[in-house]
Design an enzyme around this catalytic site. Structure first.
Site, mmCIF file in Angstrom:
data_model
loop_
_atom_site.group_PDB
_atom_site.id
_atom_site.type_symbol
_atom_site.label_atom_id
_atom_site.label_comp_id
_atom_site.label_asym_id
_atom_site.label_seq_id
_atom_site.Cartn_x
_atom_site.Cartn_y
_atom_site.Cartn_z
ATOM 1 N N CYS A 75 -0.333 -3.665 1.063
ATOM 2 C CA CYS A 75 -0.414 -4.901 1.846
ATOM 3 C C CYS A 75 0.972 -5.158 2.418
ATOM 4 C CB CYS A 75 -0.839 -6.047 0.926
ATOM 5 S SG CYS A 75 -0.781 -7.667 1.705
ATOM 6 N N CYS A 186 -0.112 -4.059 9.339
ATOM 7 C CA CYS A 186 -1.015 -4.740 8.398
ATOM 8 C C CYS A 186 -2.088 -3.717 8.054
ATOM 9 C CB CYS A 186 -1.637 -5.960 9.067
ATOM 10 S SG CYS A 186 -3.015 -6.664 8.136
HETATM 11 N N1 DGL Z 1 -3.710 -6.288 4.616
HETATM 12 C C1 DGL Z 1 -2.749 -7.382 4.548
HETATM 13 C C2 DGL Z 1 -1.425 -6.895 5.118
HETATM 14 O O1 DGL Z 1 -1.247 -5.696 5.171
HETATM 15 C C3 DGL Z 1 -3.348 -8.598 5.167
HETATM 16 C C4 DGL Z 1 -2.579 -9.830 4.873
HETATM 17 C C5 DGL Z 1 -3.418 -11.088 4.958
HETATM 18 O O2 DGL Z 1 -4.211 -11.298 4.041
HETATM 19 O O3 DGL Z 1 -3.204 -11.872 5.883
HETATM 20 O O4 DGL Z 1 -0.561 -7.640 5.503
#
Ligand code: DGL
Length: 274
Positions: A75, A186
């Site tokens: 993440c 992301c």
């Molecule tokens: N997959 C998360 C990232 O890489 C998403 C973050 C979120 O929940 O906004 O930042």
């Protein structure tokens, strides 16, 4: 032989893009994937860094208690808010995102204009421009926060009109800046990679980290001598703080993997244990 599982976490299903590459590279290892999908906690992007840091700390505590031999912070928001603190605090090796994409972008750009699409938290942290500039201070980095993408992708609708319009809007400033390389900052975004590639066109290189992370995980395991038996078939386990049925449905679809059981972890219990 080390039979302990590898832990991995994200705010939701985005980290599955990283898990997928790890399953391809390390099919004999066991994995525990944690999606922090409770509506009280997901998404991370709009939350202050201190809150994301607390969530990441709670999950890392939970995964460490499951005797994981390595934890992947799959993440970007959690990596940008919490990775150094987690690495200082936990004995287990922690691997994050951000640095591998920055390195790949520096290698890929021809006109030295790099775009970053990410959540608000990741953009605000400034980690991508910093990581790029460590390698090449002359690269112009343009960042765009994309708050609408993660909730839409997490809902499982990756081909809706609203998502397409939002993606076009977020891509516009990066096109205007002339970026020839765009970091998908992301882990949810690779799930709409085809849409984004069409929006940017063939001349723009999209950078994701999943393959690099999988390589880093494999190398770390090999160097530390903590690999499992290469002849066995690995197992996987899914935990989430939200609705397990919804998670199973979306995650199974994205991974193209029959997910049998998804276990729910109570977010209050997580907080108390951490
Ligand atoms: N997959 C998360 C990232 O890489 C998403 C973050 C979120 O929940 O906004 O930042």
């Amino acid at each position: 032989m080390d039979p302990r599982p590898i832990g991995m976490f994200d705010s939701g299903v985005g980290g599955l893009t990283v898990l997928h590459e790890c399953l391809v590279t390390l099919p004999h290892e066991d994995f525990v994937y944690f999606g922090d999908s409770s509506p009280d906690r997901f998404p991370y992007g709009p939350k202050p860094a201190a809150t994301i840091r607390r969530f990441a700390h709670e999950i890392a505590t939970h995964l460490a208690a499951l005797d994981t031999k390595l934890v992947v912070v799959a993440c970007n928001a959690a990596t940008s808010a919490a990775l150094p603190e987690l690495q200082r605090e936990f004995g287990v090796p922690l691997i994050g995102v951000i640095t591998p994409e920055a390195r790949a972008a520096v290698q890929a750009t021809r006109n030295r204009r790099v775009g970053v699409m990410a959540t608000q938290a990741t953009v605000a942290s400034g980690r991508y421009p910093a990581a790029v500039h460590v390698l090449d201070a002359g690269i112009e980095v343009t960042q765009v926060a994309c708050p609408d993408l993660v909730p839409l992708i997490q809902s499982g609708d990756t081909h809706g009109h609203e998502l397409h319009e939002a993606a076009k809007t977020y891509a516009a400033p990066l096109k205007l800046a002339g970026a020839d390389t765009v970091i998908l900052g992301c882990t949810h975004y690779p799930l709409i990679r085809q849409m984004l590639q069409r929006i940017f066109g063939r001349d723009v290189t999209l950078i994701t980290s999943a393959e690099e992370i999988a390589r880093e995980v494999a190398e770390t395991i090999a160097r530390r001598g903590v690999g499992n038996d290469p002849a066995r078939e690995g197992d996987y386990r899914f935990l989430c703080t939200g609705d397990p049925a919804a998670f199973r449905d979306v995650a199974g679809r994205f991974l193209q993997l029959p997910l049998t059981a998804v276990e729910r972890v109570d977010a209050d219990a997580l907080r108390v244990a951490a």
